[in-house]
Design an enzyme around this catalytic site. Structure first.
Site, PDB file in Angstrom:
ATOM      1  N   HIS A 207      91.227 -80.839   3.923  1.00  0.00           N
ATOM      2  CA  HIS A 207      89.800 -80.905   3.625  1.00  0.00           C
ATOM      3  C   HIS A 207      89.111 -81.551   4.825  1.00  0.00           C
ATOM      4  O   HIS A 207      89.696 -82.372   5.537  1.00  0.00           O
ATOM      5  CB  HIS A 207      89.547 -81.717   2.357  1.00  0.00           C
ATOM      6  CG  HIS A 207      89.897 -80.976   1.108  1.00  0.00           C
ATOM      7  ND1 HIS A 207      88.979 -80.699   0.116  1.00  0.00           N
ATOM      8  CD2 HIS A 207      91.058 -80.419   0.692  1.00  0.00           C
ATOM      9  CE1 HIS A 207      89.562 -80.017  -0.850  1.00  0.00           C
ATOM     10  NE2 HIS A 207      90.832 -79.843  -0.521  1.00  0.00           N
ATOM     11  N   CYS A 238      87.583 -80.936  -4.806  1.00  0.00           N
ATOM     12  CA  CYS A 238      88.393 -81.091  -6.012  1.00  0.00           C
ATOM     13  C   CYS A 238      87.624 -81.871  -7.074  1.00  0.00           C
ATOM     14  O   CYS A 238      87.174 -82.995  -6.804  1.00  0.00           O
ATOM     15  CB  CYS A 238      89.691 -81.818  -5.675  1.00  0.00           C
ATOM     16  SG  CYS A 238      90.748 -82.078  -7.123  1.00  0.00           S
TER      17      CYS A 238
END
Length: 303
Positions: A207, A238
């Protein structure tokens, strides 16, 4: 520099990229997005997931996505538990993604099980899937840092990964879930995993929360990794990891790799068309570097 001739990118935008999107993206737009990505040359992709629509309503059209998007390329469907696995086995999809967190706290908040409980459930399932001809990808979350427990011990990552390799998985996707890893972390962990687990496909998943994803990918290239997850437009985040923003953008990774002479088989112009197609349906702006530069040039050319 230790650089490969070719890298494989696994596109996770349709699943990981959209799962936390606040706008309900129409099924037709998702299908168009997937087909446009495939047209760009993507050969491996996470299509969708069989999760509870109560917790992840964006994925409630999973069956329709699978029905319309399976082809000769490798298409993964994510399943969090036995119920999800059973639903995948009822389709024609033969590539499945399972997941578990190294961090006990994260795993508990994500799927209401400890890591040990997840292992006990998943290992028999993996053996069953392999007996039925499935390609099994296991996603290892919070491999570097956990939003609740802090820094994760690399030995714990290795031990968990080894359990899955011994159970017969084909691929491990090892994730920097909250985007806190640095290049040294990345090189050290993936060098360890490559050395200790040479028989499994090893994929890095970053990420870009703190702008380190491309640097981490470069460090992984040095460690011998040639498979990376990425998300067109940098979409993602997430829902169970506070502060986890989008995945590294596919177009940024492709541009970097191509500039270094590394083949991906992906057409950048067509990739940008895919991003253009999904942009109007998502709530946040597309912030990938390559996309913004291409948009600026387009505006200048039209003046």
């Amino acid at each position: 520099m230790n650089l490969p001739e070719k890298v494989t990118l696994i596109e996770v935008g349709p699943r990981d990229g959209l799962q936390n999107e606040s706008n309900q993206v129409p099924t037709e737009a998702k299908i168009s997005f997937i087909k446009s990505l495939k047209k760009a040359g993507i050969q491996e992709m996470e299509l969708t997931s069989f999760v509870s629509p109560k917790w992840v309503p964006q994925m409630k059209d999973a069956s329709e996505i699978i029905e319309n998007c399976l082809d000769e390329t490798r298409n993964y469907v994510l399943a969090p538990n036995r119920k999800g696995v059973d639903r995948v086995m009822e389709t024609e999809c033969k590539n499945i993604a399972l997941f578990v967190g190294v961090s006990e706290t994260f795993n508990k908040k994500n799927i209401n099980k400890t890591t040990k409980e997840s292992l006990e459930e998943l290992i028999p399932i993996i053996k069953e899937l392999k007996e039925n001809g499935f390609f099994v990808r296991t996603c290892i979350s919070t491999a570097f840092y956990c939003p609740y427990e802090g820094k994760v011990d690399p030995k714990n990552v290795l031990d968990l990964c080894r359990e899955f390799v011994e159970s017969g998985v084909d691929e491990l996707s090892v994730a920097d879930t909250i985007g806190m890893a640095n290049p040294k972390d990345s090189y050290n962990l993936f060098s360890l995993l490559k050395k200790e687990l040479p028989s499994v496909l090893l994929t890095a998943h970053f990420h870009d929360t703190r702008g380190m994803a491309l640097a981490n990918i470069f460090a992984c290239l040095q460690a011998g990794v040639t498979r990376f997850d990425s998300s067109a437009g940098g979409l993602g985040g997430c829902p169970f990891a506070p502060g986890a923003t989008g995945n590294v953008a596919t177009e940024d990774v492709v541009y970097m790799l191509h500039q270094m002479g590394i083949q991906t088989g992906i057409n950048l112009d067509q990739l940008l068309e895919a991003v253009d197609g999904i942009k109007e349906y998502v709530s946040r702006p597309i912030e990938s570097k390559y996309y913004r530069v291409s948009q600026s040039r387009e505006k200048q050319n039209t003046k």
